[in-house]
Design an enzyme around this catalytic site. Structure first.
Site, PDB file in Angstrom:
ATOM      1  N   LYS A 178     -15.774 -27.281  50.469  1.00  0.00           N
ATOM      2  CA  LYS A 178     -17.170 -26.979  50.100  1.00  0.00           C
ATOM      3  C   LYS A 178     -17.549 -27.921  48.964  1.00  0.00           C
ATOM      4  O   LYS A 178     -17.199 -27.687  47.813  1.00  0.00           O
ATOM      5  CB  LYS A 178     -17.260 -25.526  49.642  1.00  0.00           C
ATOM      6  CG  LYS A 178     -18.596 -24.847  49.883  1.00  0.00           C
ATOM      7  CD  LYS A 178     -19.798 -25.495  49.235  1.00  0.00           C
ATOM      8  CE  LYS A 178     -19.994 -25.094  47.800  1.00  0.00           C
ATOM      9  NZ  LYS A 178     -21.078 -25.869  47.135  1.00  0.00           N
ATOM     10  N   GLY A 231     -14.416 -27.105  38.533  1.00  0.00           N
ATOM     11  CA  GLY A 231     -15.793 -26.877  38.118  1.00  0.00           C
ATOM     12  C   GLY A 231     -15.846 -26.188  36.776  1.00  0.00           C
ATOM     13  O   GLY A 231     -14.949 -26.348  35.946  1.00  0.00           O
ATOM     14  N   SER A 232     -16.882 -25.392  36.587  1.00  0.00           N
ATOM     15  CA  SER A 232     -17.133 -24.802  35.272  1.00  0.00           C
ATOM     16  C   SER A 232     -16.252 -23.564  35.033  1.00  0.00           C
ATOM     17  O   SER A 232     -15.741 -22.951  35.976  1.00  0.00           O
ATOM     18  CB  SER A 232     -18.602 -24.406  35.176  1.00  0.00           C
ATOM     19  OG  SER A 232     -18.891 -23.459  36.172  1.00  0.00           O
ATOM     20  N   GLY A 236     -15.232 -20.662  37.655  1.00  0.00           N
ATOM     21  CA  GLY A 236     -13.780 -20.540  37.825  1.00  0.00           C
ATOM     22  C   GLY A 236     -13.318 -19.095  37.658  1.00  0.00           C
ATOM     23  O   GLY A 236     -12.467 -18.598  38.407  1.00  0.00           O
ATOM     24  N   GLU A 253      -9.191 -26.018  37.941  1.00  0.00           N
ATOM     25  CA  GLU A 253      -9.333 -27.217  37.092  1.00  0.00           C
ATOM     26  C   GLU A 253     -10.716 -27.104  36.464  1.00  0.00           C
ATOM     27  O   GLU A 253     -11.715 -27.407  37.114  1.00  0.00           O
ATOM     28  CB  GLU A 253      -9.244 -28.490  37.938  1.00  0.00           C
ATOM     29  CG  GLU A 253      -7.973 -28.627  38.767  1.00  0.00           C
ATOM     30  CD  GLU A 253      -6.792 -29.124  37.959  1.00  0.00           C
ATOM     31  OE1 GLU A 253      -6.893 -29.216  36.728  1.00  0.00           O
ATOM     32  OE2 GLU A 253      -5.760 -29.420  38.577  1.00  0.00           O
ATOM     33  N   CYS A 287     -14.474 -34.207  33.276  1.00  0.00           N
ATOM     34  CA  CYS A 287     -13.814 -33.028  32.700  1.00  0.00           C
ATOM     35  C   CYS A 287     -12.912 -33.431  31.548  1.00  0.00           C
ATOM     36  O   CYS A 287     -12.787 -32.724  30.563  1.00  0.00           O
ATOM     37  CB  CYS A 287     -13.033 -32.291  33.766  1.00  0.00           C
ATOM     38  SG  CYS A 287     -11.926 -33.364  34.664  1.00  0.00           S
ATOM     39  N   GLU A 386     -18.479 -27.829  25.594  1.00  0.00           N
ATOM     40  CA  GLU A 386     -18.507 -28.971  26.503  1.00  0.00           C
ATOM     41  C   GLU A 386     -19.966 -29.345  26.778  1.00  0.00           C
ATOM     42  O   GLU A 386     -20.738 -28.515  27.252  1.00  0.00           O
ATOM     43  CB  GLU A 386     -17.807 -28.608  27.811  1.00  0.00           C
ATOM     44  CG  GLU A 386     -17.668 -29.781  28.740  1.00  0.00           C
ATOM     45  CD  GLU A 386     -17.038 -29.396  30.066  1.00  0.00           C
ATOM     46  OE1 GLU A 386     -17.467 -28.404  30.660  1.00  0.00           O
ATOM     47  OE2 GLU A 386     -16.112 -30.103  30.497  1.00  0.00           O
TER      48      GLU A 386
HETATM   49  P1  NAD Z   1     -19.937 -25.538  38.873  1.00  0.00           P
HETATM   50  O1  NAD Z   1     -18.849 -24.602  38.506  1.00  0.00           O
HETATM   51  O2  NAD Z   1     -21.327 -25.091  38.718  1.00  0.00           O
HETATM   52  O3  NAD Z   1     -19.810 -25.969  40.408  1.00  0.00           O
HETATM   53  C1  NAD Z   1     -18.595 -26.427  40.967  1.00  0.00           C
HETATM   54  C2  NAD Z   1     -18.532 -26.011  42.428  1.00  0.00           C
HETATM   55  O4  NAD Z   1     -18.528 -24.597  42.499  1.00  0.00           O
HETATM   56  C3  NAD Z   1     -19.717 -26.472  43.281  1.00  0.00           C
HETATM   57  O5  NAD Z   1     -19.234 -26.830  44.566  1.00  0.00           O
HETATM   58  C4  NAD Z   1     -20.574 -25.234  43.367  1.00  0.00           C
HETATM   59  O6  NAD Z   1     -21.368 -25.190  44.532  1.00  0.00           O
HETATM   60  C5  NAD Z   1     -19.517 -24.150  43.414  1.00  0.00           C
HETATM   61  N1  NAD Z   1     -19.999 -22.832  43.002  1.00  0.00           N
HETATM   62  C6  NAD Z   1     -21.016 -22.530  42.138  1.00  0.00           C
HETATM   63  N2  NAD Z   1     -21.168 -21.184  42.058  1.00  0.00           N
HETATM   64  C7  NAD Z   1     -20.233 -20.631  42.867  1.00  0.00           C
HETATM   65  C8  NAD Z   1     -19.885 -19.292  43.198  1.00  0.00           C
HETATM   66  N3  NAD Z   1     -20.541 -18.242  42.700  1.00  0.00           N
HETATM   67  N4  NAD Z   1     -18.856 -19.101  44.045  1.00  0.00           N
HETATM   68  C9  NAD Z   1     -18.183 -20.133  44.572  1.00  0.00           C
HETATM   69  N5  NAD Z   1     -18.479 -21.418  44.311  1.00  0.00           N
HETATM   70  C10 NAD Z   1     -19.488 -21.675  43.469  1.00  0.00           C
HETATM   71  O7  NAD Z   1     -19.601 -26.822  38.056  1.00  0.00           O
HETATM   72  P2  NAD Z   1     -20.390 -28.197  38.056  1.00  0.00           P
HETATM   73  O8  NAD Z   1     -21.567 -28.048  37.197  1.00  0.00           O
HETATM   74  O9  NAD Z   1     -20.579 -28.658  39.446  1.00  0.00           O
HETATM   75  O10 NAD Z   1     -19.287 -29.172  37.396  1.00  0.00           O
HETATM   76  C11 NAD Z   1     -19.200 -29.314  36.035  1.00  0.00           C
HETATM   77  C12 NAD Z   1     -17.992 -28.564  35.491  1.00  0.00           C
HETATM   78  O11 NAD Z   1     -16.814 -28.877  36.216  1.00  0.00           O
HETATM   79  C13 NAD Z   1     -17.695 -28.967  34.063  1.00  0.00           C
HETATM   80  O12 NAD Z   1     -17.415 -27.820  33.299  1.00  0.00           O
HETATM   81  C14 NAD Z   1     -16.453 -29.827  34.181  1.00  0.00           C
HETATM   82  O13 NAD Z   1     -15.665 -29.910  33.064  1.00  0.00           O
HETATM   83  C15 NAD Z   1     -15.764 -29.227  35.324  1.00  0.00           C
HETATM   84  N6  NAD Z   1     -14.863 -30.189  35.951  1.00  0.00           N
HETATM   85  C16 NAD Z   1     -13.515 -30.044  35.782  1.00  0.00           C
HETATM   86  C17 NAD Z   1     -12.628 -30.959  36.336  1.00  0.00           C
HETATM   87  C18 NAD Z   1     -11.132 -30.811  36.182  1.00  0.00           C
HETATM   88  O14 NAD Z   1     -10.405 -31.431  36.910  1.00  0.00           O
HETATM   89  N7  NAD Z   1     -10.632 -30.025  35.254  1.00  0.00           N
HETATM   90  C19 NAD Z   1     -13.123 -32.034  37.076  1.00  0.00           C
HETATM   91  C20 NAD Z   1     -14.491 -32.156  37.222  1.00  0.00           C
HETATM   92  C21 NAD Z   1     -15.356 -31.214  36.661  1.00  0.00           C
END
Ligand code: NAD
Length: 484
Positions: A178, A231-232, A236, A253, A287, A386
């Site tokens: 996804k 993601g966030s 997470g 992550e 990240c 962040e």
């Molecule tokens: P996000 O958490 O909003 O989205 C990430 C993914 O999760 C997207 O595919 C989104 O559609 C999905 N998502 C959103 N809500 C969801 C839900 N309720 N249930 C299931 N899936 C859902 O994050 P973002 O804004 O896309 O990315 C930025 C964040 O990601 C930052 O905090 C960054 O540090 C982190 N990040 C971490 C790493 C790592 O490897 N540690 C790498 C890249 C980004």
């Protein structure tokens, strides 16, 4: 509109490209100019159901019957195809994410390298025999979890798909991917290249859509046996809660507030490029961005002054112009970053330098001027949270103990960098820093595909990258045979 090489509205399910069951689509914007780039399918629960069923059918069928060596060979073939198409993938990523083309190309080559690394490793993960009671032979074998769910963000789609889906495929799992709704093009291209390489139908399924719809349906699905989420922190935590309902393992992550720590004895010429690049790469939306620079007081002014020179020279512009810094991903992200710069202003945090935005930038583009803030107090909001934009704070410190306190003094723990010539200090710092990776006299090690990666504290848990990921993407079974 830019010409795109395929119908971006289709999902990949069981080897077929098809529209979302609802027939609905979502807009995909070009962050460099704010124009509509494409439409993507709005996958929802029904599409996730179909994708999970297709993945299970692949495990029960052609994909599940392949040997580890055969899986590896497919991955190596795919790696070569990705490498051959790196320029086109870089163009798609530039249009979709807004990252300068050379960074998109580096991401494409990283994805190829993940497929190569994990393709080569597919038949090299062995179980063990265990000395046990007389009359027994005991052994362990590694098995795939089954259907694995991969929810990825928009900032490095190709790298994150490569490391997560790549490791899962090597171990024989069937994947449902996804991508983030803000950036889907290279994920969809990944599916097409997998087909070209000859992956059996259903080994890789791709459902685009909103996080709260497709993402939530995937993370709660009872047919999924492992979840990998990047993601966030907030999402997470939701994913981990959903995984707990099905008692399945999850790799998280999440974000970071990673420090680079510069001691007075450091080779500043070597450090300087890493200090700034690790803050502004991908417009700070990384990240592991080094968003906090900790500098020993004796060299504080010199380091800030040299970083400031670099900031003033940064060239910002549309991704296709391939300059130092592109736009952030969206107008929403630009507002978040500008909100933080407003907090800096209101609290008297001094701007040490700011890049100049050219007057002729496209009006609808999501540009933010890269900004260096110094000196900052370690507990300032901008030194704790962040930002996910091209903003770095510089914090002075006195001595090793204070550097450690400041470095460990946030809720995150992803990566840290240490610049010093003192060997004892290098090891003391490495041992005491609370994070998943420490870089001494470098930062990021060029991506480090072979190096296990992940966080502690709110940065998450589990490890991707390197050989270690193969253990996470498999399940260990113990077999004890009584023969006497
Ligand atoms: P996000 O958490 O909003 O989205 C990430 C993914 O999760 C997207 O595919 C989104 O559609 C999905 N998502 C959103 N809500 C969801 C839900 N309720 N249930 C299931 N899936 C859902 O994050 P973002 O804004 O896309 O990315 C930025 C964040 O990601 C930052 O905090 C960054 O540090 C982190 N990040 C971490 C790493 C790592 O490897 N540690 C790498 C890249 C980004």
């Amino acid at each position: 509109m830019h010409a795109l090489p395929f119908d971006t509205r289709q999902l990949l399910i069981g080897g077929q490209w098809r529209h979302a069951a609802s027939g609905q689509t979502l807009p995909l914007m070009n962050p460099s100019d704010g124009t509509l780039l494409a439409e993507i399918g709005r996958g929802q629960a029904a599409d996730i159901d179909a994708a999970v069923a297709a993945a299970q059918a692949a495990l029960d069928g052609d994909w599940g019957r392949l040997t580890a060596a055969e899986r590896g060979r497919l991955m190596l073939k795919m790696s070569a195809l990705v490498m051959a198409q790196a320029d086109e993938l870089a163009r798609l990523e530039a249009l979709d994410v807004g990252k300068p083309v050379k960074q998109g190309r580096a991401d494409a080559l990283a994805m190829a390298r993940y497929l190569e690394f994990y393709g080569g490793a597919a038949d090299k993960v062995h179980g063990e025999t265990i000395p046990f009671a007389n009359g027994y032979t005991a052994l362990t074998i590694r098995e795939p979890h089954g259907v694995t769910g991969h929810i990825v963000p928009w900032n490095y789609p190709m790298q994150i798909i490569g490391r997560s889906v790549g490791a899962a495929l090597a171990m024989g799992n069937a994947c449902v991917l996804k991508p983030a709704e803000e950036a889907c093009l290279t994920a969809l291209a990944f599916g097409r290249i997998a087909q070209e390489a000859g992956f059996p139908a259903g080994a890789i399924n791709i459902v685009t859509g909103l996080g709260e719809e497709a993402g939530a349906a995937l993370s709660a699905h009872r047919g999924v046996s492992h979840l990998s989420f990047t993601g966030s922190v907030a999402v997470g935590q939701m994913i981990q809660t959903a995984a707990a309902q099905n008692t399945i393992p999850v790799t998280l992550e999440l974000g970071g507030k990673s420090p680079q720590i510069v001691f007075a004895d450091a080779d500043l010429d070597a450090a300087l490029p890493f200090l700034v690049n690790a803050g502004i790469q991908n417009c700070g939306q990384t990240c592991s961005a080094a968003s906090r620079i900790l500098v020993e007081r004796a060299v504080f002014d010199a380091v800030v002054s040299r970083m400031a020179d670099r900031y003033r020279a940064l060239r910002v512009g549309p991704a296709m112009d391939d300059l130092d810094v592109g736009p952030v991903i969206s107008a929403r992200q630009r507002e978040i970053v500008q909100g933080y710069l407003g907090v800096a202003r209101d609290t008297g945090l001094k701007v040490a330098a700011q890049a100049v935005l050219p007057a002729d930038l496209p009006a609808g583009g999501c540009y933010v001027a890269p900004t260096l803030l110094a000196p900052a107090a370690p507990d300032h909001r901008l030194a704790q949270e962040e930002i996910f934009g091209p903003v770095q704070v510089v914090i002075p410190f006195d001595g090793e103990a204070q550097a450690l306190n400041i470095a460990n003094g946030t809720s995150y723990g992803l990566v840290a960098g240490v610049w010093t010539r003192d060997g004892g200090r290098q090891l003391r710092m490495a041992r005491k820093l609370q994070c998943g990776q420490v870089f001494i006299n470098n930062y990021g090690a060029g991506g480090g595909i072979e190096l296990p990666f992940g966080g502690v504290k709110h940065s998450g848990h589990g490890r991707e990258k390197g050989f270690e990921a193969l253990y996470g993407f498999s399940s260990l079974k113990t077999i004890a045979i009584k023969h006497d």
